[in-house]
Design a protein around this motif. Structure first.
Motif, PDB file in Angstrom:
ATOM      1  N   GLY A  75      -6.966   9.461   6.377  1.00 57.69           N
ATOM      2  CA  GLY A  75      -8.103   8.793   5.704  1.00 57.69           C
ATOM      3  C   GLY A  75      -8.108   9.520   4.263  1.00 57.69           C
ATOM      4  N   HIS A  76      -8.990   9.509   3.491  1.00 58.30           N
ATOM      5  CA  HIS A  76      -9.275   9.824   2.369  1.00 58.30           C
ATOM      6  C   HIS A  76      -9.346  11.349   2.238  1.00 58.30           C
ATOM      7  CE1 HIS A  76     -10.014   9.751  -1.917  1.00 58.30           C
ATOM      8  NE2 HIS A  76     -11.204  10.274  -1.829  1.00 58.30           N
ATOM      9  N   ASP A  77     -10.002  12.215   3.392  1.00 55.84           N
ATOM     10  CA  ASP A  77      -9.956  13.433   3.572  1.00 55.84           C
ATOM     11  C   ASP A  77      -8.465  14.023   3.793  1.00 55.84           C
ATOM     12  OD1 ASP A  77      -9.737  13.074   5.871  1.00 55.84           O
ATOM     13  OD2 ASP A  77     -11.624  13.546   6.497  1.00 55.84           O
TER      14      ASP A  77
ATOM     15  N   PRO B 164     -14.200   1.887  -2.657  1.00 53.39           N
ATOM     16  CA  PRO B 164     -13.921   1.269  -1.413  1.00 53.39           C
ATOM     17  C   PRO B 164     -14.597  -0.242  -1.577  1.00 53.39           C
ATOM     18  CG  PRO B 164     -14.802   3.427  -0.869  1.00 53.39           C
ATOM     19  CD  PRO B 164     -14.885   3.236  -2.605  1.00 53.39           C
ATOM     20  N   GLY B 165     -13.658  -1.132  -1.104  1.00 52.28           N
ATOM     21  CA  GLY B 165     -14.075  -2.648  -1.207  1.00 52.28           C
ATOM     22  C   GLY B 165     -13.982  -3.313  -2.580  1.00 52.28           C
ATOM     23  N   ARG B 166     -13.496  -2.737  -3.568  1.00 54.06           N
ATOM     24  CA  ARG B 166     -13.653  -2.982  -4.943  1.00 54.06           C
ATOM     25  C   ARG B 166     -12.056  -2.898  -5.548  1.00 54.06           C
ATOM     26  NH1 ARG B 166     -18.479  -3.213  -7.501  1.00 54.06           N
ATOM     27  NH2 ARG B 166     -17.502  -4.470  -8.831  1.00 54.06           N
TER      28      ARG B 166
ATOM     29  N   PRO C 122      -9.751   4.380   2.375  1.00 50.74           N
ATOM     30  CA  PRO C 122     -10.605   3.224   1.884  1.00 50.74           C
ATOM     31  C   PRO C 122     -10.502   3.023   0.513  1.00 50.74           C
ATOM     32  CG  PRO C 122     -12.112   4.762   2.562  1.00 50.74           C
ATOM     33  CD  PRO C 122     -10.708   5.389   2.923  1.00 50.74           C
ATOM     34  N   PHE C 123      -9.992   3.939  -0.468  1.00 51.86           N
ATOM     35  CA  PHE C 123      -9.964   4.153  -1.751  1.00 51.86           C
ATOM     36  C   PHE C 123      -8.798   3.280  -2.241  1.00 51.86           C
ATOM     37  CE2 PHE C 123     -13.252   7.021  -0.885  1.00 51.86           C
ATOM     38  CZ  PHE C 123     -14.201   6.894  -2.243  1.00 51.86           C
ATOM     39  N   GLY C 124      -7.927   3.282  -1.308  1.00 56.59           N
ATOM     40  CA  GLY C 124      -6.748   2.168  -1.659  1.00 56.59           C
ATOM     41  C   GLY C 124      -5.347   3.371  -1.932  1.00 56.59           C
ATOM     42  N   VAL C 125      -4.241   3.086  -1.843  1.00 61.01           N
ATOM     43  CA  VAL C 125      -2.999   3.544  -2.096  1.00 61.01           C
ATOM     44  C   VAL C 125      -2.234   3.160  -3.471  1.00 61.01           C
ATOM     45  CG1 VAL C 125      -0.930   4.456  -1.421  1.00 61.01           C
ATOM     46  CG2 VAL C 125      -2.794   4.142   0.332  1.00 61.01           C
ATOM     47  N   PRO C 126      -2.253   4.091  -4.283  1.00 64.96           N
ATOM     48  CA  PRO C 126      -1.503   3.374  -5.755  1.00 64.96           C
ATOM     49  C   PRO C 126       0.166   3.037  -5.325  1.00 64.96           C
ATOM     50  CG  PRO C 126      -2.350   5.505  -5.873  1.00 64.96           C
ATOM     51  CD  PRO C 126      -2.417   5.261  -4.579  1.00 64.96           C
ATOM     52  N   ASP C 127       0.669   1.969  -6.099  1.00 66.14           N
ATOM     53  CA  ASP C 127       2.006   1.869  -5.975  1.00 66.14           C
ATOM     54  C   ASP C 127       3.045   2.834  -6.784  1.00 66.14           C
ATOM     55  OD1 ASP C 127       1.774  -0.674  -4.540  1.00 66.14           O
ATOM     56  OD2 ASP C 127       1.244  -1.634  -6.165  1.00 66.14           O
ATOM     57  N   PRO C 128       4.101   2.999  -6.378  1.00 65.08           N
ATOM     58  CA  PRO C 128       4.973   3.811  -6.999  1.00 65.08           C
ATOM     59  C   PRO C 128       5.307   3.375  -8.643  1.00 65.08           C
ATOM     60  CG  PRO C 128       6.025   3.525  -5.024  1.00 65.08           C
ATOM     61  CD  PRO C 128       5.003   2.384  -5.178  1.00 65.08           C
ATOM     62  N   GLY C 129       5.487   3.906  -9.458  1.00 62.82           N
ATOM     63  CA  GLY C 129       5.997   3.500 -10.725  1.00 62.82           C
ATOM     64  C   GLY C 129       6.802   4.448 -11.543  1.00 62.82           C
TER      65      GLY C 129
END
Length: 205
Positions: A179-181, A134-136, A160-167
């Motif tokens: 949220g994260h949970d 989170p925040g990094r 808060p841990f972000g969301v990856p981009d598709p690849g």
């Protein structure tokens, strides 16, 4: 049919919770837990129920550090070592099941990605993949998703841990309001996993 067991690993015993479909299993989905959580997290239970209903055998694995009663996660190398040992035992135990799939939530998703090639997995289900602390955002873990295997990522849009981009080979589904949970609508999250499994040909229609 549900059963519980322990499997020895170089890092101590891991616990497995196995749920089998009524008929022959089309695939074996092995799921790991988050760093400080357990295999009874709402999203993991919902995915188990949805997958078993479409013919997939599901095994939820509790890492040795949690079996030993510790909440602080073991180092990544220890997690991977224990997970790989459990997967080898499960492949022998379920040798009649044609396809191995791996996954988990948060830390468990990272372990599954890091070891997928070594364990012979055909695909990955990553719930709440923690893209960065989170925040990094500069400390991205996106490279762990580059396994070359079909991968489903399901994250909340408020994580808060972000969301990856598709690849390449990586499908990302963002769940609104989660949220994260991933606790708001576990059934909806599980439906995304079920539909992806069907689309890959690993689950009954």
């Amino acid at each position: 049919m549900h059963s519980s067991d322990e499997i020895g690993t170089p890092r101590g015993p891991a616990r497995t919770e196995t749920d089998l479909p009524a008929g022959p299993a089309t695939a074996l989905l092995v799921l790991g837990h988050g760093a400080g959580g357990g295999v009874d997290a709402p999203d993991l239970l919902a995915v188990r129920d949805a997958a078993v209903a479409v013919g997939v055998a599901v095994v939820r694995v509790t890492q040795p550090y949690r079996v030993a009663g510790r909440r602080a996660p073991a180092p990544a190398g220890h997690l991977d070592e224990a997970w790989t040992a459990v997967l080898a035992a499960l492949r022998d135990r379920h040798a009649d099941v044609p396809t191995l799939l791996v996954g988990g939530r948060s830390s468990g998703a990272r372990v599954a990605c890091r070891t997928a090639a070594a364990t012979g997995a055909a695909g990955i289900v990553a719930l709440a993949f923690p893209l960065h602390p989170p925040g990094r955002p500069e400390r991205s873990r996106a490279a762990e998703l580059s396994t070359g295997l079909p991968t489903l990522v399901v994250n909340g849009d408020r994580d808060p841990f972000g969301v990856p981009d598709p690849g390449p080979g990586v499908t990302v589904v963002t769940r609104p309001g989660e949220g994260h949970d991933l606790r708001k609508d576990p059934t909806g999250t599980a439906a995304v996993v079920r539909d992806w499994l069907r689309g890959q040909g690993w689950a009954a229609a």
